[in-house]
Design an enzyme around this catalytic site. Structure first.
Site, mmCIF file in Angstrom:
data_model
loop_
_atom_site.group_PDB
_atom_site.id
_atom_site.type_symbol
_atom_site.label_atom_id
_atom_site.label_comp_id
_atom_site.label_asym_id
_atom_site.label_seq_id
_atom_site.Cartn_x
_atom_site.Cartn_y
_atom_site.Cartn_z
ATOM 1 N N LYS A 150 130.007 4.976 -3.473
ATOM 2 C CA LYS A 150 129.748 5.783 -2.098
ATOM 3 C C LYS A 150 131.005 5.872 -1.360
ATOM 4 C CE LYS A 150 124.866 5.253 -1.231
ATOM 5 N NZ LYS A 150 123.751 4.612 -0.372
ATOM 6 N N LYS A 166 121.846 11.699 -13.260
ATOM 7 C CA LYS A 166 120.746 11.427 -12.723
ATOM 8 C C LYS A 166 120.264 12.615 -11.751
ATOM 9 C CE LYS A 166 119.535 8.555 -9.296
ATOM 10 N NZ LYS A 166 119.201 7.491 -8.298
ATOM 11 N N LYS A 170 118.696 13.644 -4.744
ATOM 12 C CA LYS A 170 118.635 14.516 -3.428
ATOM 13 C C LYS A 170 119.997 14.925 -3.022
ATOM 14 C CE LYS A 170 115.887 11.286 -1.158
ATOM 15 N NZ LYS A 170 116.572 10.112 -1.094
HETATM 16 P P1 ADP Z 1 118.330 10.061 -4.282
HETATM 17 O O1 ADP Z 1 119.372 9.865 -5.346
HETATM 18 O O2 ADP Z 1 117.457 11.276 -4.575
HETATM 19 O O3 ADP Z 1 118.908 10.273 -2.929
HETATM 20 P P2 ADP Z 1 117.262 7.314 -3.603
HETATM 21 O O4 ADP Z 1 118.696 6.811 -3.978
HETATM 22 O O5 ADP Z 1 117.275 7.723 -2.122
HETATM 23 O O6 ADP Z 1 117.456 8.962 -4.303
HETATM 24 O O7 ADP Z 1 116.188 6.609 -4.281
HETATM 25 C C1 ADP Z 1 114.942 6.577 -3.707
HETATM 26 C C2 ADP Z 1 114.107 6.251 -4.739
HETATM 27 O O8 ADP Z 1 113.746 7.317 -6.038
HETATM 28 C C3 ADP Z 1 114.390 4.957 -5.846
HETATM 29 O O9 ADP Z 1 113.306 4.114 -5.710
HETATM 30 C C4 ADP Z 1 114.852 5.419 -6.794
HETATM 31 O O10 ADP Z 1 114.858 4.488 -7.800
HETATM 32 C C5 ADP Z 1 114.098 6.712 -7.100
HETATM 33 N N1 ADP Z 1 114.759 7.771 -7.905
HETATM 34 C C6 ADP Z 1 115.691 8.605 -7.320
HETATM 35 N N2 ADP Z 1 116.235 9.316 -8.093
HETATM 36 C C7 ADP Z 1 115.607 9.141 -9.369
HETATM 37 C C8 ADP Z 1 115.620 9.676 -10.615
HETATM 38 N N3 ADP Z 1 116.424 10.692 -10.924
HETATM 39 N N4 ADP Z 1 114.621 9.090 -11.798
HETATM 40 C C9 ADP Z 1 114.153 8.153 -11.404
HETATM 41 N N5 ADP Z 1 113.741 7.554 -10.073
HETATM 42 C C10 ADP Z 1 114.502 7.890 -9.358
HETATM 43 NA NA NA Z 2 120.444 8.786 -1.970
#
Ligand code: ADP
Ligand code: NA
Length: 330
Positions: free
Chosen positions: A114, A197, A200
């Site tokens: 990050k 992956k 958001k």
């Molecule tokens: P993002 O990358 O969308 O901001 P976060 O890091 O805030 O997601 O993760 C929030 C939750 O969603 C966590 O429990 C994470 O493991 C799950 N998560 C996020 N992206 C994925 C994905 N592509 N596949 C499976 N689980 C995910």
């Molecule tokens: Na995130």
């Protein structure tokens, strides 16, 4: 016996959650809330470790809460609250900062990733201390189970180290959470780039399925998903990552095995697979979207729910904080 305590959370970092959040977190939480005393947080204090527009952050926090509820997190059975509404998170995090090694915190790989994105001016001390705030989140609730993705494993390990160190130095205070991630959850990839992956915070949103997208937009994104020239509906993560991703999404959303999908779509093209998947996804997200709109339409009721839940969270968290303060001599 009491149900085991569980804690998890998500950042309110976008207007809508994406399908990976739904499959990787919310679907899993929904079933875990049956068997656990679950605390689900919207971690706005974590969100401000990178720059946020204040009005948008407040709006996204409420929208995220509405999406938790609409997806099936029950605010009566579980404790569903906004992190900043419970002051003990920031207070315990400060105490834990003082027993965490600078070198130890420096080894967190997510911080390295990050901070590389933020640059040296954008990288704040808050971003550096993020995992220690997460340790406070978990330890405040005497949490046993922390259902998080693989990317959070190192933070849960740090939490265990900090808790054990505190207990050794000041006497038994914190429950040390379980180290392993409870259940294997599916990882969802970007529809336009099935090696990365879905997130958001992806730079391009072309391959991201949002929970709150209009059904027609979702269908279009699925129909345009990157596949391959082979044409066979077969699960092969290495050679056919795009199709494997569509099958993973389909299987988890429909509650069906990948095998049964391979059988159904054998000898048919990707177009049919995508059409079927679009129906399943919009069929699930349509009612969720409608419920979110309903919840956001009555902000007073949503605020009341969040206040009741925050009070319930605080009654647990404040007792843990008092114990920790007492041990340290505060
Ligand atoms: P993002 O990358 O969308 O901001 P976060 O890091 O805030 O997601 O993760 C929030 C939750 O969603 C966590 O429990 C994470 O493991 C799950 N998560 C996020 N992206 C994925 C994905 N592509 N596949 C499976 N689980 C995910
Ligand atoms: Na995130």
């Amino acid at each position: 016996m009491d149900k085991p305590r569980l804690y998890s959370g998500m950042q309110p970092s976008a207007e809508s959650l994406q399908i990976g959040n739904y499959i990787g977190a919310l679907l899993n939480w929904k079933s875990l809330q049956e068997t656990h005393d679950a605390f689900f947080s919207i971690v706005d204090l974590h969100a401000i470790t990178v720059a946020q527009d204040p009005a948008k952050l407040r709006e996204n926090t409420r929208r995220t809460a509405a999406q938790y509820i609409a997806s099936g997190i029950d605010p009566d059975a579980s404790t569903l609250y906004v992190q900043s509404h419970v002051a003990a998170h920031a207070q315990l995090a400060w105490v834990l900062n003082t027993i965490t090694g600078f070198g130890e915190a420096s080894r967190m790989t997510q911080f390295k990733d990050k901070s590389a994105k933020q640059g040296s001016d954008g990288t704040t001390v808050g971003l550096f201390a993020y995992p220690i705030l997460m340790a406070a989140d978990i330890l405040l609730y005497d949490t046993v189970v922390v259902p998080v993705g693989e990317d959070q494993r190192q933070h849960v390990e740090l939490t265990r180290d900090i808790a054990a160190r505190f207990n050794t130095r000041f006497g038994d205070t914190f429950v040390v959470p379980e180290s392993s991630i409870q259940k294997e959850t599916a990882k969802i990839y970007d529809l336009q780039n099935p090696l990365s992956k879905m997130s958001k915070s992806a730079e391009s949103h072309a391959g991201v399925i949002w929970v709150l997208d209009e059904p027609s937009v979702t269908a279009k994104k699925i129909m345009r998903a990157v596949t391959d020239a082979d044409g066979g509906v077969v699960f092969d993560r290495e050679n056919k990552p795009g199709v494997a991703n569509l099958l993973t999404i389909y299987s988890t959303m429909a509650g069906r095995t990948v095998q049964s999908l391979e059988d159904e779509y054998a000898g048919r093209g990707y177009g049919d697979l995508k059409k079927g998947l679009a129906e399943v996804v919009t069929g699930t997200f349509g009612p969720i979207r409608a419920r979110v709109i309903e919840l956001l339409d009555d902000p007073a009721e949503l605020d009341r729910l969040l206040a009741v839940n925050a009070a319930r969270a605080a009654s647990v968290a404040d007792a843990t904080l008092a114990r920790a303060y007492d041990r340290v001599g505060l």
